[in-house]
Design an enzyme around this catalytic site. Sequence first.
Site, PDB file in Angstrom:
ATOM      1  N   GLY A 112       0.838  -1.218   0.000  1.00 15.87           N
ATOM      2  CA  GLY A 112       0.000   0.000   0.000  1.00 15.87           C
ATOM      3  C   GLY A 112       0.858   1.248   0.000  1.00 15.87           C
ATOM      4  O   GLY A 112       0.439   2.310   0.462  1.00 15.87           O
ATOM      5  N   VAL A 118      -1.339   6.715   3.519  1.00 16.64           N
ATOM      6  CA  VAL A 118      -0.412   6.438   4.622  1.00 16.64           C
ATOM      7  C   VAL A 118       0.965   6.035   4.078  1.00 16.64           C
ATOM      8  O   VAL A 118       2.000   6.473   4.592  1.00 16.64           O
ATOM      9  CB  VAL A 118      -0.988   5.340   5.557  1.00 16.64           C
ATOM     10  CG1 VAL A 118      -0.047   5.079   6.721  1.00 16.64           C
ATOM     11  CG2 VAL A 118      -2.376   5.727   6.066  1.00 16.64           C
ATOM     12  N   GLY A 119       0.985   5.237   3.014  1.00 17.30           N
ATOM     13  CA  GLY A 119       2.258   4.795   2.427  1.00 17.30           C
ATOM     14  C   GLY A 119       3.100   5.968   1.949  1.00 17.30           C
ATOM     15  O   GLY A 119       4.308   6.036   2.188  1.00 17.30           O
ATOM     16  N   TYR A 124     -15.773  -4.542   5.966  1.00 21.40           N
ATOM     17  CA  TYR A 124     -14.423  -4.025   6.229  1.00 21.40           C
ATOM     18  C   TYR A 124     -14.006  -4.358   7.663  1.00 21.40           C
ATOM     19  O   TYR A 124     -12.885  -4.794   7.920  1.00 21.40           O
ATOM     20  CB  TYR A 124     -14.471  -2.510   6.010  1.00 21.40           C
ATOM     21  CG  TYR A 124     -13.214  -1.734   6.337  1.00 21.40           C
ATOM     22  CD1 TYR A 124     -12.173  -1.657   5.426  1.00 21.40           C
ATOM     23  CD2 TYR A 124     -13.097  -1.035   7.538  1.00 21.40           C
ATOM     24  CE1 TYR A 124     -11.032  -0.899   5.708  1.00 21.40           C
ATOM     25  CE2 TYR A 124     -11.966  -0.281   7.827  1.00 21.40           C
ATOM     26  CZ  TYR A 124     -10.940  -0.217   6.908  1.00 21.40           C
ATOM     27  OH  TYR A 124      -9.818   0.524   7.192  1.00 21.40           O
ATOM     28  N   THR A 179      -7.053   6.369  14.070  1.00 21.93           N
ATOM     29  CA  THR A 179      -8.371   6.980  13.894  1.00 21.93           C
ATOM     30  C   THR A 179      -8.444   7.501  12.450  1.00 21.93           C
ATOM     31  O   THR A 179      -7.640   7.089  11.610  1.00 21.93           O
ATOM     32  CB  THR A 179      -8.537   8.138  14.897  1.00 21.93           C
ATOM     33  OG1 THR A 179      -7.348   8.938  14.846  1.00 21.93           O
ATOM     34  CG2 THR A 179      -8.711   7.619  16.303  1.00 21.93           C
ATOM     35  N   VAL A 212      -7.623   9.122   9.222  1.00 22.48           N
ATOM     36  CA  VAL A 212      -6.366   9.685   8.713  1.00 22.48           C
ATOM     37  C   VAL A 212      -6.677  10.675   7.592  1.00 22.48           C
ATOM     38  O   VAL A 212      -7.624  10.467   6.825  1.00 22.48           O
ATOM     39  CB  VAL A 212      -5.458   8.562   8.137  1.00 22.48           C
ATOM     40  CG1 VAL A 212      -4.068   9.103   7.839  1.00 22.48           C
ATOM     41  CG2 VAL A 212      -5.396   7.369   9.068  1.00 22.48           C
ATOM     42  N   LYS A 254     -15.149  19.355  -1.867  1.00 24.12           N
ATOM     43  CA  LYS A 254     -16.417  20.099  -2.017  1.00 24.12           C
ATOM     44  C   LYS A 254     -16.213  21.596  -1.819  1.00 24.12           C
ATOM     45  O   LYS A 254     -16.803  22.405  -2.535  1.00 24.12           O
ATOM     46  CB  LYS A 254     -17.417  19.619  -0.967  1.00 24.12           C
ATOM     47  CG  LYS A 254     -18.118  18.336  -1.318  1.00 24.12           C
ATOM     48  CD  LYS A 254     -19.226  18.159  -0.286  1.00 24.12           C
ATOM     49  CE  LYS A 254     -19.700  16.752  -0.207  1.00 24.12           C
ATOM     50  NZ  LYS A 254     -20.672  16.573   0.879  1.00 24.12           N
TER      51      LYS A 254
END
Length: 321
Positions: free
Chosen positions: A14, A19-20, A143, A171, A173, A194
């Site tokens: 990933g 995150v990666g 999930y 939590t 991210v 948005k």
Amino acid sequence: MGDPQRSMRILVTGGSGLVGRAIQKVVEDGAGLPGEEWVFVSSKDADLTDTAQTQALFQRVQPTHVIHLAAMVGGLFRNIKYNLDFWRRNVHINDNVLHSAFEVGVCKVVSCLSTCIFPDKTTYPIDETMIHNGPPHNSNFGYSYAKRMIDVQNRAYFQQHGCTFTAVIPTNVFGPHDNFNIEDGHVLPGLIHKVHLAKSSGSALTVWGTGKPRRQFIYSLDLARLFIWVLREYSEVEPIILSVGEEDEVSIKEAAEAVMEAMGFHGEVTYDTTKSDGQFKKTASNTKLRGYLPDFRFTPFKQAVKETCAWFTDNYEQARK
Ligand SMILES: NC(=O)c1ccc[n+]([C@@H]2O[C@H](COP(=O)([O-])OP(=O)(O)OC[C@H]3O[C@@H](n4cnc5c(N)ncnc54)[C@H](OP(=O)(O)O)[C@@H]3O)[C@@H](O)[C@H]2O)c1
């Protein structure tokens, strides 16, 4: 921090995601140590739902350590639509990665759970001991159960083979390289997109839901620094929550206001209460983390939102949206 002489080859699955990319940046910016070789992979290197491709990747890289991030990931509305796909893909990915790591003799695997997999009906704050205490929220049960099985596998690999396979529990991210798709992505990147559109077209901003649910947000670059600490220093098989404090929880309305302020949006705002709010809150305790790292400083929420909004605006053409 660890033994700098020790040679480590760290495979990050990933590696092209939110995150990666944050871990890659933190390593490049100086957190990498001599003797460490970091290998970041995406689905282009191997489809990890496929056992043969996963085994071939591990044979090729021969990692000593693994940070396992690859997953089918999405926000509330994508989860509601595709619970079966979330369950099947993630179970296959996780089983392939953990077993391939075992087969090539990896010393340590750090996988990634999420606070949204905790029981829906629970007491607060939630802590690491409560993962399996009841059914998850109905919106993302596919999930959640797939992620919970990582914890089951970690404990079983330790019990049967003595492996140090563990997991962290972040939590919500957010940060550069997030998925800013409004339908499929998470709440904060969706809001950023948005607000960008409302500002450029001069139209009103519509926030989905009542704005009342509460969330703890963690900046991806803070999470990256904590991931690296876990990889080097944390030796428990039991997972650890990586989160800002309970006092730093914000409502979706406050998060929207932080985005509007960061982007200089002063137009009209409405709340579409026909859209689902998801879980009202999932307040997590970071007491365990603070026991290990009492002095870790999180980037202030508004600053992190500002940096993320600036990244999105600067990289609008290439951003995932
Ligand atoms: N984002 C959050 O708020 C959050 C919160 C808690 C926990 N987490 C967890 O953190 C981890 C990373 O999440 P993220 O937000 O960085 O996700 P992301 O931005 O959507 O990135 C997902 C990564 O997984 C890879 N991937 C997906 N399916 C794959 C497959 N079949 N084979 C190989 N690679 C595959 C993607 O590769 P491609 O780029 O090639 O598609 C990408 O690198 C996940 O385990 C997630 O569950 C995320």
